[in-house]
Design a protein around this motif. Structure first.
Motif, PDB file in Angstrom:
ATOM      1  N   PHE A 143       0.838  -1.200   0.000  1.00  0.00           N
ATOM      2  CA  PHE A 143       0.000   0.000   0.000  1.00  0.00           C
ATOM      3  C   PHE A 143       0.869   1.245   0.000  1.00  0.00           C
ATOM      4  CE2 PHE A 143      -2.353   3.502   1.750  1.00  0.00           C
ATOM      5  CZ  PHE A 143      -3.638   3.354   1.248  1.00  0.00           C
ATOM      6  N   ALA A 144       1.893   1.256   0.844  1.00  0.00           N
ATOM      7  CA  ALA A 144       2.744   2.441   0.936  1.00  0.00           C
ATOM      8  C   ALA A 144       3.432   2.741  -0.393  1.00  0.00           C
ATOM      9  CB  ALA A 144       3.779   2.251   2.041  1.00  0.00           C
ATOM     10  N   LEU A 145       3.919   1.714  -1.065  1.00  0.00           N
ATOM     11  CA  LEU A 145       4.572   1.927  -2.356  1.00  0.00           C
ATOM     12  C   LEU A 145       3.586   2.413  -3.408  1.00  0.00           C
ATOM     13  CD1 LEU A 145       6.978  -1.150  -2.531  1.00  0.00           C
ATOM     14  CD2 LEU A 145       7.605   1.252  -2.172  1.00  0.00           C
ATOM     15  N   ALA A 146       2.362   1.910  -3.367  1.00  0.00           N
ATOM     16  CA  ALA A 146       1.355   2.303  -4.349  1.00  0.00           C
ATOM     17  C   ALA A 146       0.825   3.705  -4.110  1.00  0.00           C
ATOM     18  CB  ALA A 146       0.202   1.307  -4.335  1.00  0.00           C
ATOM     19  N   HIS A 147       0.952   4.189  -2.876  1.00  0.00           N
ATOM     20  CA  HIS A 147       0.423   5.504  -2.519  1.00  0.00           C
ATOM     21  C   HIS A 147       1.519   6.426  -2.013  1.00  0.00           C
ATOM     22  CE1 HIS A 147      -3.031   2.763  -2.375  1.00  0.00           C
ATOM     23  NE2 HIS A 147      -3.775   3.814  -2.661  1.00  0.00           N
ATOM     24  N   ARG A 148       2.702   6.227  -2.519  1.00  0.00           N
ATOM     25  CA  ARG A 148       3.852   7.010  -2.066  1.00  0.00           C
ATOM     26  C   ARG A 148       3.660   8.478  -2.409  1.00  0.00           C
ATOM     27  NH1 ARG A 148      10.108   6.407  -4.151  1.00  0.00           N
ATOM     28  NH2 ARG A 148      11.038   7.909  -2.682  1.00  0.00           N
ATOM     29  N   LEU A 149       3.883   9.330  -1.410  1.00  0.00           N
ATOM     30  CA  LEU A 149       3.789  10.757  -1.585  1.00  0.00           C
ATOM     31  C   LEU A 149       5.159  11.331  -1.919  1.00  0.00           C
ATOM     32  CD1 LEU A 149       1.603  11.548   1.546  1.00  0.00           C
ATOM     33  CD2 LEU A 149       0.822  11.292  -0.806  1.00  0.00           C
ATOM     34  N   PRO A 150       5.227  12.522  -2.510  1.00  0.00           N
ATOM     35  CA  PRO A 150       6.517  13.179  -2.712  1.00  0.00           C
ATOM     36  C   PRO A 150       7.248  13.284  -1.374  1.00  0.00           C
ATOM     37  CG  PRO A 150       4.803  14.361  -3.890  1.00  0.00           C
ATOM     38  CD  PRO A 150       4.105  13.328  -3.044  1.00  0.00           C
ATOM     39  N   SER A 151       8.566  13.164  -1.399  1.00  0.00           N
ATOM     40  CA  SER A 151       9.346  13.146  -0.163  1.00  0.00           C
ATOM     41  C   SER A 151       9.131  14.390   0.669  1.00  0.00           C
ATOM     42  CB  SER A 151      10.842  12.969  -0.478  1.00  0.00           C
ATOM     43  OG  SER A 151      11.300  14.036  -1.309  1.00  0.00           O
ATOM     44  N   SER A 152       8.910  15.530   0.034  1.00  0.00           N
ATOM     45  CA  SER A 152       8.719  16.745   0.787  1.00  0.00           C
ATOM     46  C   SER A 152       7.428  16.705   1.591  1.00  0.00           C
ATOM     47  CB  SER A 152       8.682  17.961  -0.158  1.00  0.00           C
ATOM     48  OG  SER A 152       7.618  17.826  -1.098  1.00  0.00           O
ATOM     49  N   VAL A 153       6.437  15.941   1.081  1.00  0.00           N
ATOM     50  CA  VAL A 153       5.167  15.819   1.791  1.00  0.00           C
ATOM     51  C   VAL A 153       5.261  14.776   2.879  1.00  0.00           C
ATOM     52  CG1 VAL A 153       2.705  15.289   1.536  1.00  0.00           C
ATOM     53  CG2 VAL A 153       3.893  16.566  -0.259  1.00  0.00           C
ATOM     54  N   GLN A 154       6.040  13.715   2.638  1.00  0.00           N
ATOM     55  CA  GLN A 154       6.137  12.626   3.591  1.00  0.00           C
ATOM     56  C   GLN A 154       6.596  13.113   4.959  1.00  0.00           C
ATOM     57  OE1 GLN A 154       8.488   9.342   2.234  1.00  0.00           O
ATOM     58  NE2 GLN A 154       7.445   9.202   0.280  1.00  0.00           N
ATOM     59  N   ARG A 155       7.482  14.039   4.982  1.00  0.00           N
ATOM     60  CA  ARG A 155       8.042  14.483   6.258  1.00  0.00           C
ATOM     61  C   ARG A 155       7.031  15.309   7.044  1.00  0.00           C
ATOM     62  NH1 ARG A 155      14.389  15.999   5.053  1.00  0.00           N
ATOM     63  NH2 ARG A 155      14.842  14.177   3.801  1.00  0.00           N
TER      64      ARG A 155
END
Length: 312
Positions: free
Chosen positions: A300-312
């Motif tokens: 799920f996480a890989l399929a819904h990966r957010l841009p790194s700037s948003v992840q933080r």
């Protein structure tokens, strides 16, 4: 019915050093960390990197702490963190993590960096207890200046990648002994009255109340439901005293409570809770449920990966 007082301490008074020493003297080794865990890790060295990230000073030659890493680690990839055995008595968390590495880690090569700490609390694994040797719960100790060696060592391991973790799955169990032994012991240790509770009949998840991810949690629940049954809410609409916010899901303030699942900035995180004492499941199904949870969480996480700037 009046409950018998816990056999250690004086009701209403927190434990001191003498009571902790008495409790520690009652603990006996019931299984082998070396045979069950270290041997399994050795069999994985040909396919994965194994790193020692600490050593408990209870018995320095007996309790080295190991993590397993992707051999093809690439800094450009996101990271999936899997932790097991934070509570050493929760057996399927340890063996589920090891089984995931053995059977499924290779399928994620080149897509995500894997870091797996399969047995965070080896002393507790051997004596089959929730606490460490100082009567401290590691899963309330993931905070600065942690009083638990186990928690502090894991935080040091994870610190360099904390901002790059995409998903963290912390593998746990809720057992009948939570109510018969561990919660009464906790109340005695802290000098408070034990209030009896109910053990959920089935698997459930703990999400982060500060940053909930309901779709992520439900994807994990759906995968595990194919392996073992999911816990229902009690007559109060709760699971272990917390409102059930979705089928098989409750929320905790992870960071406030010092829980393991709070140690990274991962946008996707969950704590699994398998119920091994159910007549409707087996040890094999419990291990398989943990593996199913890990795979579903990473997928799920890989399929819904957010841009790194948003992840933080």
């Amino acid at each position: 019915m009046t409950q018998a007082p816990y056999p250690i301490g004086t009701p209403g008074l927190p434990w001191g050093e003498a009571e902790v020493a008495t409790w520690q003297a009652r603990q006996t080794v019931k299984r082998s960390y070396a045979a069950d865990v270290l041997h399994a890790i050795e069999t994985l060295r040909s396919r994965h990197d194994v790193v020692q990230y600490g050593r408990l000073d209870y018995h320095p030659d007996k309790y080295p702490l190991f993590a397993i890493r992707s051999r093809s680690w690439r800094d450009a990839l996101p990271c999936a963190l899997v932790t097991g055995g934070v509570h050493g008595y929760e057996t399927s968390g340890v063996h589920g993590a090891l089984r995931f590495v053995d059977q499924y880690a290779a399928t994620y090569e080149g897509r995500v960096n894997l870091l797996i700490a399969p047995c965070v609390s080896p002393w507790a694994y051997e004596v089959i207890h929730r606490w460490n040797a100082h009567a401290i719960d590691p899963n309330r100790s993931f905070r600065a200046d942690s009083p638990a060696q186990e928690s502090a060592a894991l935080m040091r391991l994870v610190a360099p990648i904390r901002d790059g973790v995409l998903v963290h799955i912390d593998l746990h169990e809720t057992t009948d002994t939570d109510e018969s032994e561990f919660r009464p012991a906790l109340a005695a240790r802290d000098g408070v009255a034990h209030v009896p509770g109910e053990i959920p009949e089935g698997f459930y998840l703990v999400d982060d109340s500060e940053h909930p991810q309901p779709e992520f949690q439900q994807a994990v629940i759906a995968a595990v439901a194919k392996v073992t049954h999911i816990a229902s809410a009690d007559r109060h609409g709760q699971i272990i005293g917390s409102p059930m916010v979705a089928p098989g899901v409750i929320n905790y303030p992870l960071k406030q409570l010092g829980l393991c699942a709070s140690i990274t900035h991962a946008p996707y995180k969950t704590t699994t809770e398998v119920y091994p004492d159910s007549p409707r499941t087996t040890p094999e199904q419990c291990n398989a449920a943990q593996v199913a949870a890990v795979c579903a969480a990473i997928d799920f996480a890989l399929a819904h990966r957010l841009p790194s700037s948003v992840q933080r």
